[in-house]
Write an enzyme that holds these catalytic residues in place. Sequence first.
Site, PDB file in Angstrom:
ATOM      1  CD  GLU A 263      40.517  44.145  25.376  1.00  0.00           C
ATOM      2  OE1 GLU A 263      41.468  44.333  26.168  1.00  0.00           O
ATOM      3  OE2 GLU A 263      39.349  44.016  25.719  1.00  0.00           O
ATOM      4  CB  CYS A 297      41.909  44.766  30.135  1.00  0.00           C
ATOM      5  SG  CYS A 297      40.606  45.505  29.221  1.00  0.00           S
TER       6      CYS A 297
HETATM    7  C1  UN1 Z   1      37.986  45.188  29.759  1.00  0.00           C
HETATM    8  O1  UN1 Z   1      38.415  45.407  30.890  1.00  0.00           O
HETATM    9  O2  UN1 Z   1      38.202  44.087  29.182  1.00  0.00           O
HETATM   10  O3  UN1 Z   1      37.332  51.107  29.108  1.00  0.00           O
HETATM   11  C2  UN1 Z   1      37.134  46.148  29.001  1.00  0.00           C
HETATM   12  C3  UN1 Z   1      36.858  50.374  29.983  1.00  0.00           C
HETATM   13  C4  UN1 Z   1      35.608  49.605  29.641  1.00  0.00           C
HETATM   14  C5  UN1 Z   1      35.929  48.318  28.970  1.00  0.00           C
HETATM   15  C6  UN1 Z   1      36.963  47.472  29.669  1.00  0.00           C
HETATM   16  N1  UN1 Z   1      34.785  50.402  28.776  1.00  0.00           N
HETATM   17  O4  UN1 Z   1      37.346  50.282  31.089  1.00  0.00           O
END
Ligand code: UN1
Length: 509
Positions: A263, A297
């Site tokens: 990821e 992310c």
């Molecule tokens: C991340 O930034 O690695 O959808 C995960 C989202 C959160 C998870 C982010 N539920 O922004």
Amino acid sequence: MTSTALPTTEDLRTRARTSLERVGVTVPEGTDFRARTPITGEDLFGLEAATAADTEEALTATRAAFLTWRTTPAPRRGELVRRLGELLRDHKSDLADLITIEAGKIRSEALGEVQEMIDICDFAVGLSRQLYGRTIASERPGHRLAETWHPLGVVGVISAFNFPAAVWSWNTAVALACGDTVIWKPSELTPLISLACDHLLARAAEEVGAPRDVHRLLLGDRTIGEKLVDDPRVALISATGSTRMGREVGPRVAARFGRSLLELGGNNAAVVAPSADLDLAVQAIVFAAAGTAGQRCTTLRRLIVHRDIADTLVARLTAAYQKLPIGNPFDDATLVGPLISTKALDGMQDALTRAQGQGGKILAGGGRRLAEAAAQAAYAEPVIVRVDKQSDVVREETFAPILYVLTYDTLDEAIALHNDVPQGLSSSIFTRDQQEAELFLSAEGSDCGIANVNIGTSGAEIGGAFGGEKETGGGRESGSDSWRAYMRPATNTINYSSRLALAQNVSFL
Ligand code: UN1
């Protein structure tokens, strides 16, 4: 706008110690590395790192625990996850404090992260009674074909600073329900919340009578992650972080025929069509682009706006950005906390310089904040940059609150721009035109793992599968049927007749 004064490092140290103590953790003082807080940019405690011998011991112990855990009935395994979920509920506030102290998240988002952990525990408890295989029609009389899912082995979880607890819980709750055991190598930037999570899981294991060694935490630097990546006893590496990190991890795990679930970086965009509800779009865009100080992310990094509404939308966003309260993440009024480090701030300034060199115009933000309070703390104003093309810097992920705005004339052009980046995590369209929305969600629309309508790119619920395509790495974590990555399927052919029939009408003997 700036919210109230920052707490002192001493206040934060006391608060961290109190939260840890309430969870049941005594801070293990050491000299190997330091827990720090981005709120003041200063160190909190010195900690001990795991040694090579500790890593070896964790590998042996989790592998041995796997041999019993894999035969524990799945609903019984679910009891461990249920207890963990209860403990997370009991300690929600303490855990959120630690997340704010170490990752700099505002209180509401830190509480949201703990809620995300609770949610995935609930999900995984249900899953522990739903690890379904299929029965498949056999081409032979008196035969049955079936698919059985078995536990995989030890799962190595490598997690990043920005979701220091939730991403661990997505992997761990599901892996434990699936019959796997887990070794966790968290970011060096967030050791305290890791100690708290590990402690609560150990307590849950003790209370329900599960083996202690279903989970091990290894604090320290990247050499620990490298050992897990290269060790054949680790069946699956689930790694969250930069594309650069994934480029190393993926091939190394593949070289030993291990599995990886990656990821990695996102470069998420939203298309805003002329029919969009702009009130809703502005709110969603500001949260997705400036929330978490741009350090998700899933953060919105590119806005692709129809030419007819671009000026209006940009003016509204600029006005909203000017009012964003930046500062102490413990203050309820604050919406934007610190960046994780001055290095992240340097990366942001560097990207802005490059963007301007590549024709970009800064429309809002971009300055440094609270520099006077602490030189080592990195508070930055979220920025909007107007660009006329997707130059190099726009195509990269800069882990900071920079929103690049591009314009389009036709939806085809918007989708082409949207997909013309190396990453493929999250995406959205703001429109009230159903044809446009459906086209965006179709096979010729967004090429991302997450595609939304009238909602931003970040803040996904745990029920869906989470992950993305291209340089985002292709992994899927969290909900839906992501659990399959944590198990191995076996195809069974059962002959309940007394005749041997060969498939494909082959005759022999
Ligand atoms: C991340 O930034 O690695 O959808 C995960 C989202 C959160 C998870 C982010 N539920 O922004």
